[in-house]
Write an enzyme that holds these catalytic residues in place. Sequence first.
Site, PDB file in Angstrom:
ATOM      1  N   ASP A  76      -4.017  -3.933  10.673  1.00 29.46           N
ATOM      2  CA  ASP A  76      -3.710  -4.245   9.405  1.00 29.46           C
ATOM      3  C   ASP A  76      -1.825  -5.404  10.012  1.00 29.46           C
ATOM      4  O   ASP A  76      -2.231  -5.321  10.778  1.00 29.46           O
ATOM      5  CB  ASP A  76      -2.839  -2.646   8.912  1.00 29.46           C
ATOM      6  CG  ASP A  76      -3.012  -3.257   7.170  1.00 29.46           C
ATOM      7  OD1 ASP A  76      -2.039  -3.521   6.584  1.00 29.46           O
ATOM      8  OD2 ASP A  76      -3.967  -3.382   6.553  1.00 29.46           O
ATOM      9  N   ASP A  77      -0.603  -4.583   9.096  1.00 27.13           N
ATOM     10  CA  ASP A  77       0.413  -5.226   9.537  1.00 27.13           C
ATOM     11  C   ASP A  77       0.814  -5.208  10.934  1.00 27.13           C
ATOM     12  O   ASP A  77       0.322  -3.913  11.207  1.00 27.13           O
ATOM     13  CB  ASP A  77       1.711  -5.213   8.996  1.00 27.13           C
ATOM     14  CG  ASP A  77       2.126  -6.029   8.146  1.00 27.13           C
ATOM     15  OD1 ASP A  77       2.344  -7.149   9.582  1.00 27.13           O
ATOM     16  OD2 ASP A  77       3.251  -6.381   7.496  1.00 27.13           O
ATOM     17  N   LYS A 100      -7.727 -10.060   5.981  1.00 28.31           N
ATOM     18  CA  LYS A 100      -6.689  -9.105   4.516  1.00 28.31           C
ATOM     19  C   LYS A 100      -5.234 -10.621   4.571  1.00 28.31           C
ATOM     20  O   LYS A 100      -4.617 -10.561   5.556  1.00 28.31           O
ATOM     21  CB  LYS A 100      -6.274  -7.852   4.702  1.00 28.31           C
ATOM     22  CG  LYS A 100      -5.737  -6.995   3.339  1.00 28.31           C
ATOM     23  CD  LYS A 100      -5.272  -5.544   3.734  1.00 28.31           C
ATOM     24  CE  LYS A 100      -4.051  -5.128   3.100  1.00 28.31           C
ATOM     25  NZ  LYS A 100      -4.077  -3.980   3.524  1.00 28.31           N
ATOM     26  N   ASP A 127      -2.356 -10.417   2.649  1.00 30.00           N
ATOM     27  CA  ASP A 127      -0.779  -9.770   1.653  1.00 30.00           C
ATOM     28  C   ASP A 127       0.074 -10.435   1.146  1.00 30.00           C
ATOM     29  O   ASP A 127       0.339 -11.841   1.185  1.00 30.00           O
ATOM     30  CB  ASP A 127      -0.368  -8.837   2.626  1.00 30.00           C
ATOM     31  CG  ASP A 127      -0.356  -7.443   1.651  1.00 30.00           C
ATOM     32  OD1 ASP A 127       0.279  -7.541   0.573  1.00 30.00           O
ATOM     33  OD2 ASP A 127       0.486  -7.100   2.238  1.00 30.00           O
ATOM     34  N   SER A 134      -4.238 -10.318  -1.325  1.00 27.49           N
ATOM     35  CA  SER A 134      -3.804  -9.326  -2.438  1.00 27.49           C
ATOM     36  C   SER A 134      -3.273  -9.814  -3.871  1.00 27.49           C
ATOM     37  O   SER A 134      -1.965  -8.725  -3.904  1.00 27.49           O
ATOM     38  CB  SER A 134      -2.693  -8.418  -0.768  1.00 27.49           C
ATOM     39  OG  SER A 134      -3.942  -8.280  -0.035  1.00 27.49           O
ATOM     40  N   ARG A 141      -7.252  -6.730  -3.804  1.00 28.45           N
ATOM     41  CA  ARG A 141      -6.157  -5.126  -4.493  1.00 28.45           C
ATOM     42  C   ARG A 141      -5.588  -5.504  -5.428  1.00 28.45           C
ATOM     43  O   ARG A 141      -5.327  -6.750  -5.773  1.00 28.45           O
ATOM     44  CB  ARG A 141      -5.327  -4.862  -3.142  1.00 28.45           C
ATOM     45  CG  ARG A 141      -5.576  -4.518  -1.567  1.00 28.45           C
ATOM     46  CD  ARG A 141      -5.737  -3.410  -1.594  1.00 28.45           C
ATOM     47  NE  ARG A 141      -4.986  -2.153  -2.239  1.00 28.45           N
ATOM     48  CZ  ARG A 141      -3.938  -2.445  -2.119  1.00 28.45           C
ATOM     49  NH1 ARG A 141      -3.626  -2.217  -0.950  1.00 28.45           N
ATOM     50  NH2 ARG A 141      -2.431  -1.772  -2.922  1.00 28.45           N
ATOM     51  N   ASP A 198      -0.171   0.165  -3.277  1.00 29.04           N
ATOM     52  CA  ASP A 198      -0.911   0.773  -1.804  1.00 29.04           C
ATOM     53  C   ASP A 198      -0.931   2.431  -2.107  1.00 29.04           C
ATOM     54  O   ASP A 198      -0.110   2.929  -2.497  1.00 29.04           O
ATOM     55  CB  ASP A 198       0.092   0.965  -0.837  1.00 29.04           C
ATOM     56  CG  ASP A 198       0.415  -0.497  -0.261  1.00 29.04           C
ATOM     57  OD1 ASP A 198      -0.291  -1.761  -0.902  1.00 29.04           O
ATOM     58  OD2 ASP A 198       1.593  -1.064   0.651  1.00 29.04           O
TER      59      ASP A 198
END
Length: 439
Positions: free
Chosen positions: A111-112, A187, A189, A221, A245, A249
Amino acid sequence: MSGSLNTLLSPCQIPASKSVTNVWTWVDGRIRTMISVVALVVCLAGLVWSLDNGLARTPPMGWLSWQRYRCNTDCVQYPDDCISEKLYMRMADLLVSEGYRDLGYKYVNIDDCWMSRNRSKDGSLQPDPVRFPNGIKSLANYVHLKGLKLGIYEDFGTKTCGGYPGSKFYLQQDAETFAAWGIDMVKLDGCYTDVSDMDEGYPIMGFYLNQTGRPMLYSCSWPAYIKQKDFALYQKIAKYCNIWRNYNDIGDSWDDVSGIIEYYGKDGGNFSKVAGPGNFNDPDMIILGDYGLSYDQQRVQMAMWAIMASPLLMSNNLETVKPESKALLQNRRIIAINQDPLGIQGTRIVKMNGLEIWVKPLAPKGKSIAFAFLNLNHGGGPSKVSYPLNKLGAMSPQGYNVTDGFTGKLIGTYKSKDKVTVMVNPTGIFLGVANFLGQ
Ligand SMILES: *[C@@H]1O[C@H](CO)[C@@H](O)[C@H](O)[C@H]1NC(C)=O
Ligand SMILES: *[C@@H]1O[C@H](CO)[C@@H](O)[C@H](O)[C@H]1NC(C)=O
Ligand SMILES: *[C@@H]1O[C@H](CO)[C@@H](O)[C@H](O)[C@H]1NC(C)=O
């Protein structure tokens, strides 16, 4: 940075009043030209292109670092918990050694906060050199040799939510970088950008991912950032993204889990209807094995994520997951409901006095269903819940065997108008499977 990406990426729709050059003055000439040319191609190709990458035929399963490990980049104080290649390698090892991979948990997702603060001289993304000394390609090789897949995180805006370089103005280059590294899932965002750009920009990134020739599951996202969501929007999202999503979160708490369930119960814009092989709504990570849920609440998350045909992306420390949580995460019956080939997202049919009833049709269609009696009340002891099968959609006159979805234990054999009666714990769930008895 002002100016609309929308306009830039769709030259065929540029309003006369907007100047492309003004928006792009900060980008060097070479990149600007390249993007303009490609944008024209996309503008034409976009009319016919849609997602058909063969991925996510059932909800993807695996592990994702965000909820449990966040943006911890302090490997001095937290050598085992910081975002680093060691963390992902360790989780890859555990997915295999603890038996998760063989049950379908195949993705190891970064992830980030994996990146270096700056792009390289040629504009490429690069991982933090201290925390990922061997680079992402080597991590991908490691993960692939274990029979797993590697996911990565980026952001559609100028920066990621954690402040690292975003993909805006670099969409194509980043798609190509991910493909070259051997990434299997992206993914994307949506921090640091105009929401109005997303409608065009997310499909364009999907186009670039497709153009690399490497199948990469595309997690958007986009809908999570849009306030007013309707069915047409969801249909468009499903045309360009594998999973998306659409709500807040998740954190490590029952409030988060029950809030997400309520959002999915309301099903605003009928988003449940766009779910199916290739496309799934994503209510966010599985937090079993963390700190915030009681045993009953962990059963609720697992069962409801199965009913909702949700991606099963755990965010926990696989090293310290307690046996009772591991047994839930590895429950083959629940996984089978989640992975049912029809890919139908279950919906809420009753909400009354803290009790909810949910139904998900299973294959073979019209013959089997999974259903949940969910007790959201906090006080007192278990509640008795009684509900007729025919109102759950189980209408066959020949009747049904009803089993406990967790244990497979036979609850009873019923005619369709008979009531199934069970006790359900506070903030707990009964998950049932009704199987048609005829031919
Ligand atoms: C990263 O880029 C910023 C400008 O965006 C610059 O100020 C900084 O010195 C750069 N850092 C490194 C390590 O190159
Ligand atoms: C790209 O899109 C085409 C058309 O939708 C599809 O047939 C192909 O499999 C896609 N390729 C990848 C790598 O996603
Ligand atoms: C959702 O679907 C139901 C029928 O299943 C329909 O009555 C309703 O108008 C739809 N709502 C929206 C927002 O599309």
